[in-house]
Design a protein around this motif. Structure first.
Motif, mmCIF file in Angstrom:
data_model
loop_
_atom_site.group_PDB
_atom_site.id
_atom_site.type_symbol
_atom_site.label_atom_id
_atom_site.label_comp_id
_atom_site.label_asym_id
_atom_site.label_seq_id
_atom_site.Cartn_x
_atom_site.Cartn_y
_atom_site.Cartn_z
ATOM 1 N N GLU A 13 -23.573 6.675 2.451
ATOM 2 C CA GLU A 13 -22.473 6.880 1.018
ATOM 3 C C GLU A 13 -23.059 5.563 0.040
ATOM 4 O OE1 GLU A 13 -18.721 7.358 2.103
ATOM 5 O OE2 GLU A 13 -18.849 9.509 1.878
ATOM 6 N N ASN A 14 -23.092 4.137 0.935
ATOM 7 C CA ASN A 14 -23.631 3.227 0.114
ATOM 8 C C ASN A 14 -25.012 3.156 -0.333
ATOM 9 O OD1 ASN A 14 -21.183 1.699 0.738
ATOM 10 N ND2 ASN A 14 -22.155 1.009 2.845
ATOM 11 N N LEU A 15 -26.102 3.736 0.285
ATOM 12 C CA LEU A 15 -27.275 4.143 -0.420
ATOM 13 C C LEU A 15 -27.069 5.157 -1.568
ATOM 14 C CD1 LEU A 15 -29.376 4.702 2.794
ATOM 15 C CD2 LEU A 15 -29.421 2.551 1.396
ATOM 16 N N SER A 16 -26.058 5.858 -1.741
ATOM 17 C CA SER A 16 -26.030 7.020 -2.687
ATOM 18 C C SER A 16 -25.694 6.208 -4.224
ATOM 19 C CB SER A 16 -25.019 8.019 -2.532
ATOM 20 O OG SER A 16 -23.828 7.376 -2.446
ATOM 21 N N ILE A 17 -25.275 5.138 -4.183
ATOM 22 C CA ILE A 17 -24.859 4.388 -5.394
ATOM 23 C C ILE A 17 -25.946 3.916 -6.033
ATOM 24 C CG2 ILE A 17 -22.344 4.127 -4.526
ATOM 25 C CD1 ILE A 17 -22.991 1.055 -4.083
ATOM 26 N N VAL A 18 -27.232 3.886 -5.465
ATOM 27 C CA VAL A 18 -28.383 3.285 -5.967
ATOM 28 C C VAL A 18 -28.726 4.221 -7.261
ATOM 29 C CG1 VAL A 18 -30.719 3.143 -6.036
ATOM 30 C CG2 VAL A 18 -29.437 2.633 -3.866
ATOM 31 N N SER A 19 -28.737 3.519 -8.481
ATOM 32 C CA SER A 19 -29.145 4.122 -9.538
ATOM 33 C C SER A 19 -30.410 4.648 -9.649
ATOM 34 C CB SER A 19 -29.011 3.179 -10.953
ATOM 35 O OG SER A 19 -30.262 2.117 -10.930
ATOM 36 N N GLN A 20 -30.898 5.536 -10.688
ATOM 37 C CA GLN A 20 -31.961 6.313 -10.882
ATOM 38 C C GLN A 20 -33.345 5.344 -11.029
ATOM 39 O OE1 GLN A 20 -32.370 9.186 -13.497
ATOM 40 N NE2 GLN A 20 -34.417 9.924 -13.005
ATOM 41 N N SER A 21 -33.274 4.219 -11.926
ATOM 42 C CA SER A 21 -33.956 3.323 -12.334
ATOM 43 C C SER A 21 -34.441 2.493 -10.977
ATOM 44 C CB SER A 21 -33.499 2.223 -13.462
ATOM 45 O OG SER A 21 -32.448 1.580 -13.088
ATOM 46 N N GLU A 22 -33.376 2.032 -10.278
ATOM 47 C CA GLU A 22 -33.345 1.416 -9.002
ATOM 48 C C GLU A 22 -34.211 1.954 -7.837
ATOM 49 O OE1 GLU A 22 -29.682 -1.662 -8.601
ATOM 50 O OE2 GLU A 22 -29.301 0.483 -8.275
ATOM 51 N N PHE A 23 -33.854 3.268 -8.041
ATOM 52 C CA PHE A 23 -34.548 4.340 -6.947
ATOM 53 C C PHE A 23 -36.111 4.431 -7.201
ATOM 54 C CE2 PHE A 23 -36.469 8.378 -5.845
ATOM 55 C CZ PHE A 23 -36.234 8.427 -4.415
ATOM 56 N N SER A 31 -40.463 0.763 -0.857
ATOM 57 C CA SER A 31 -39.351 0.111 -0.180
ATOM 58 C C SER A 31 -37.990 1.103 -0.082
ATOM 59 C CB SER A 31 -38.965 -0.950 -1.077
ATOM 60 O OG SER A 31 -39.999 -2.190 -1.297
ATOM 61 N N MET A 32 -38.149 2.410 -0.460
ATOM 62 C CA MET A 32 -36.918 3.210 -0.203
ATOM 63 C C MET A 32 -37.012 4.041 0.998
ATOM 64 S SD MET A 32 -34.261 3.885 -1.871
ATOM 65 C CE MET A 32 -33.083 5.203 -1.508
ATOM 66 N N ASN A 33 -36.969 3.143 2.266
ATOM 67 C CA ASN A 33 -36.986 3.936 3.262
ATOM 68 C C ASN A 33 -35.579 3.527 3.970
ATOM 69 O OD1 ASN A 33 -39.728 4.538 3.127
ATOM 70 N ND2 ASN A 33 -40.359 2.589 3.773
ATOM 71 N N ILE A 34 -35.275 4.733 4.914
ATOM 72 C CA ILE A 34 -33.691 4.595 5.339
ATOM 73 C C ILE A 34 -33.595 4.690 6.984
ATOM 74 C CG2 ILE A 34 -31.559 5.764 5.436
ATOM 75 C CD1 ILE A 34 -32.502 7.209 2.562
ATOM 76 N N ASN A 35 -32.920 3.973 7.578
ATOM 77 C CA ASN A 35 -33.000 3.789 9.010
ATOM 78 C C ASN A 35 -31.399 3.961 9.310
ATOM 79 O OD1 ASN A 35 -32.636 2.971 11.582
ATOM 80 N ND2 ASN A 35 -34.663 2.307 11.670
ATOM 81 N N VAL A 36 -31.074 5.136 10.020
ATOM 82 C CA VAL A 36 -29.493 5.294 10.218
ATOM 83 C C VAL A 36 -29.214 6.040 11.693
ATOM 84 C CG1 VAL A 36 -29.474 7.479 9.005
ATOM 85 C CG2 VAL A 36 -27.518 6.361 9.113
ATOM 86 N N LYS A 37 -28.424 5.550 12.171
ATOM 87 C CA LYS A 37 -27.933 6.126 13.592
ATOM 88 C C LYS A 37 -27.020 7.297 13.302
ATOM 89 C CE LYS A 37 -28.469 1.947 16.432
ATOM 90 N NZ LYS A 37 -27.767 1.072 17.002
ATOM 91 N N HIS A 38 -27.200 8.104 14.210
ATOM 92 C CA HIS A 38 -26.227 9.413 14.317
ATOM 93 C C HIS A 38 -24.810 8.727 14.671
ATOM 94 C CE1 HIS A 38 -24.632 13.546 15.417
ATOM 95 N NE2 HIS A 38 -25.623 13.754 14.746
ATOM 96 N N GLU A 39 -23.957 9.779 14.249
ATOM 97 C CA GLU A 39 -22.364 9.296 14.532
ATOM 98 C C GLU A 39 -21.775 9.462 15.965
ATOM 99 O OE1 GLU A 39 -20.233 11.468 11.749
ATOM 100 O OE2 GLU A 39 -20.385 9.972 10.229
ATOM 101 N N THR A 40 -22.444 10.433 16.793
ATOM 102 C CA THR A 40 -22.197 10.738 17.988
ATOM 103 C C THR A 40 -23.322 10.758 18.976
ATOM 104 O OG1 THR A 40 -22.061 13.274 17.524
ATOM 105 C CG2 THR A 40 -20.223 12.054 17.104
ATOM 106 N N LYS A 41 -24.501 11.137 18.552
ATOM 107 C CA LYS A 41 -25.565 11.023 19.472
ATOM 108 C C LYS A 41 -26.550 9.876 19.522
ATOM 109 C CE LYS A 41 -26.082 16.117 18.684
ATOM 110 N NZ LYS A 41 -27.135 17.093 18.194
#
Length: 203
Positions: A13-23, A31-41
């Motif tokens: 959700e923090n990533l979703s606030i990136v503006s279109q121009s920033e994206f 540089s727009m790569n994402i690394n995120v962990k699963h909530e339960t697995k």
């Protein structure tokens, strides 16, 4: 999509606030790569936006991307690498990816890596929000066993989903995963049925 797969919602959700121009700027500079962990697995999802001056994805590019994340991969985690590209890669690249996903690759240290490819046009619209797409609930192993026991059937007797079905791709489902599907009905209110993913079936 990653939130629907139950990856770390707060970070996404923090990533979703990136503006279109920033994206656009982040995308142009790779540089727009994402690394995120699963909530339960014990899973990590890595989203890699491939953008190299409109070049078509090549085998050496895939190897470079894999090498760039391999050093940070830990044995106790499973990794989902999501490559987002503009154009369909060469068939040899797709075969290489299939080999990795089926653990047929020569690289033993890639046994906990799964690779998905999405094209830009597939991510423009959230297909799960379409009025004709029913609600899908992904069953865990225990829920799957209970359904098979309840209906006294085998996996082969359940209606099947192709491995490359858009819904299967969206949720990152794998061979043998079962979905509980709730479809609205004008006559009965709603109906429930189940479908299983089969890697040997294609659209």
């Amino acid at each position: 999509m990653l939130i629907a797969r139950k990856y770390n919602k707060e970070k996404l959700e923090n990533l979703s606030i990136v503006s279109q121009s920033e994206f656009v700027q982040l995308y142009k500079t790779n540089s727009m790569n994402i690394n995120v962990k699963h909530e339960t697995k014990d899973e990590v999802s890595i989203v890699y936006f491939y953008n190299y001056r409109d070049k078509r994805l090549k085998r050496e590019d895939v190897n470079m991307i894999i090498d760039s994340i391999k050093a940070d991969m830990e044995d106790e985690y499973n990794y989902n690498l999501i490559l987002i590209v503009k154009d369909k890669p060469h068939s040899l690249i797709l075969k290489r990816i299939d080999n990795i996903n089926n653990n047929d690759a020569d690289d033993i240290d890639l046994k906990n890596l799964n690779i998905q490819i999405f094209y830009h046009h597939e991510l423009i619209i959230n297909i799960t929000k379409h009025e004709r797409v029913p609600k899908h609930i992904i069953l865990d192993k225990n829920e799957k066993s209970k359904i098979l026991e309840q209906y006294k059937c085998t996996e082969y007797q359940i209606p099947q989903y192709a491995i490359n079905d858009p819904i299967v791709k969206y949720y990152g489902l794998k061979h043998g995963d079962i979905c509980k599907i709730i479809r609205k009905s004008k006559t009965s209110g709603s109906s429930i049925y189940y479908r299983i993913v089969n890697k040997n079936v294609a659209i």
